[in-house]
Design a protein around this motif. Structure first.
Motif, mmCIF file in Angstrom:
data_model
loop_
_atom_site.group_PDB
_atom_site.id
_atom_site.type_symbol
_atom_site.label_atom_id
_atom_site.label_comp_id
_atom_site.label_asym_id
_atom_site.label_seq_id
_atom_site.Cartn_x
_atom_site.Cartn_y
_atom_site.Cartn_z
ATOM 1 N N ARG A 1 0.700 -1.228 -0.101
ATOM 2 C CA ARG A 1 -0.036 -0.453 0.128
ATOM 3 C C ARG A 1 1.549 1.181 -0.398
ATOM 4 O O ARG A 1 0.251 2.934 0.261
ATOM 5 N N LEU A 2 2.557 0.856 0.081
ATOM 6 C CA LEU A 2 3.351 2.348 0.223
ATOM 7 C C LEU A 2 3.682 2.586 -0.725
ATOM 8 O O LEU A 2 3.423 2.444 -2.004
ATOM 9 N N ALA A 3 3.726 4.416 -1.489
ATOM 10 C CA ALA A 3 3.846 4.453 -2.424
ATOM 11 C C ALA A 3 5.591 5.065 -2.381
ATOM 12 O O ALA A 3 5.939 4.487 -1.724
ATOM 13 N N GLY A 4 5.753 4.687 -3.511
ATOM 14 C CA GLY A 4 7.481 4.704 -3.743
ATOM 15 C C GLY A 4 7.860 5.098 -5.453
ATOM 16 O O GLY A 4 7.165 5.552 -6.250
ATOM 17 N N SER A 5 9.113 5.264 -5.419
ATOM 18 C CA SER A 5 10.068 4.934 -6.920
ATOM 19 C C SER A 5 11.243 5.060 -6.715
ATOM 20 O O SER A 5 11.986 4.899 -5.259
ATOM 21 N N TYR A 6 12.203 5.136 -8.106
ATOM 22 C CA TYR A 6 12.889 4.859 -8.298
ATOM 23 C C TYR A 6 13.823 5.184 -9.168
ATOM 24 O O TYR A 6 13.112 5.479 -9.965
ATOM 25 N N SER A 7 15.096 5.853 -9.784
ATOM 26 C CA SER A 7 15.686 5.654 -10.792
ATOM 27 C C SER A 7 16.973 5.650 -11.259
ATOM 28 O O SER A 7 17.408 5.586 -10.276
ATOM 29 N N GLY A 8 17.488 5.529 -12.286
ATOM 30 C CA GLY A 8 18.632 5.293 -13.099
ATOM 31 C C GLY A 8 19.261 3.911 -12.640
ATOM 32 O O GLY A 8 20.362 3.946 -12.766
ATOM 33 N N LEU A 9 17.648 2.869 -12.577
ATOM 34 C CA LEU A 9 18.962 1.747 -12.316
ATOM 35 C C LEU A 9 19.431 1.258 -14.191
ATOM 36 O O LEU A 9 18.700 1.803 -15.490
ATOM 37 N N LYS A 10 20.684 0.927 -14.132
ATOM 38 C CA LYS A 10 20.738 0.190 -15.307
ATOM 39 C C LYS A 10 20.246 -1.120 -15.487
ATOM 40 O O LYS A 10 19.815 -1.708 -15.181
ATOM 41 N N ALA A 11 20.115 -1.141 -16.900
ATOM 42 C CA ALA A 11 18.612 -2.243 -18.005
ATOM 43 C C ALA A 11 19.460 -2.846 -18.548
ATOM 44 O O ALA A 11 20.878 -2.052 -18.856
ATOM 45 N N ARG A 12 19.113 -4.562 -18.596
ATOM 46 C CA ARG A 12 20.411 -5.046 -19.964
ATOM 47 C C ARG A 12 19.220 -4.179 -21.394
ATOM 48 O O ARG A 12 18.297 -3.717 -20.994
ATOM 49 N N GLY A 13 20.936 -4.423 -22.169
ATOM 50 C CA GLY A 13 20.406 -3.500 -23.498
ATOM 51 C C GLY A 13 20.630 -1.502 -24.217
ATOM 52 O O GLY A 13 20.502 -1.655 -24.245
ATOM 53 N N ASN A 14 21.720 -1.371 -22.730
ATOM 54 C CA ASN A 14 21.881 0.026 -22.698
ATOM 55 C C ASN A 14 21.288 0.770 -22.601
ATOM 56 O O ASN A 14 20.800 1.620 -23.228
ATOM 57 N N ALA A 15 20.103 0.781 -21.381
ATOM 58 C CA ALA A 15 19.159 2.143 -21.222
ATOM 59 C C ALA A 15 19.283 2.181 -19.735
ATOM 60 O O ALA A 15 19.516 1.152 -18.817
ATOM 61 N N SER A 16 18.610 2.936 -19.011
ATOM 62 C CA SER A 16 18.125 3.413 -17.558
ATOM 63 C C SER A 16 17.268 3.183 -17.406
ATOM 64 O O SER A 16 16.130 3.549 -17.995
ATOM 65 N N VAL A 17 16.296 2.685 -16.237
ATOM 66 C CA VAL A 17 15.045 2.510 -15.950
ATOM 67 C C VAL A 17 15.031 3.049 -14.467
ATOM 68 O O VAL A 17 15.703 3.759 -13.700
ATOM 69 N N GLY A 18 13.154 3.775 -14.230
ATOM 70 C CA GLY A 18 12.700 4.197 -12.875
ATOM 71 C C GLY A 18 11.315 3.819 -12.894
ATOM 72 O O GLY A 18 10.626 3.697 -13.765
ATOM 73 N N ALA A 19 10.518 4.140 -11.945
ATOM 74 C CA ALA A 19 9.300 3.938 -11.748
ATOM 75 C C ALA A 19 9.005 4.901 -10.971
ATOM 76 O O ALA A 19 9.363 5.189 -9.846
#
Length: 84
Positions: A6-24
């Motif tokens: 039930r908690l809100a949250g976030s993350y950013s700047g994680l390295k993903a396979r395929g030369n990209a970064s992800v966040g949520a």
């Protein structure tokens, strides 16, 4: 549902396979926004159960809706380098 679900949250700047970064970013109401920033112009593939429901893939740099191809829980779409 657990207390943590039930908690809100976030993350950013994680390295993903395929030369990209992800966040949520997710909210207590169940809504979520995911970002994928490719480091080069390339075809991207993303897999998640969220793609079984309704979703919109948008290049937030240009505001254009991306054309995606869905196969089960996987979508593919063209990514432009450093566009979110």
């Amino acid at each position: 549902m657990t207390e943590y679900a039930r908690l809100a949250g976030s993350y950013s700047g994680l390295k993903a396979r395929g030369n990209a970064s992800v966040g949520a970013i997710w909210s207590t109401d169940g809504s979520a926004t995911f970002t994928i920033t490719p480091w080069a112009s390339q075809q991207l593939a993303v897999r998640s159960p969220i793609f079984n429901g309704s979703y919109t893939a948008t290049d937030t740099t240009t505001g254009q809706v991306a054309t995606t191809v869905r196969t089960g829980e996987r979508i593919t779409f063209p990514g432009t380098g450093y566009h979110v």
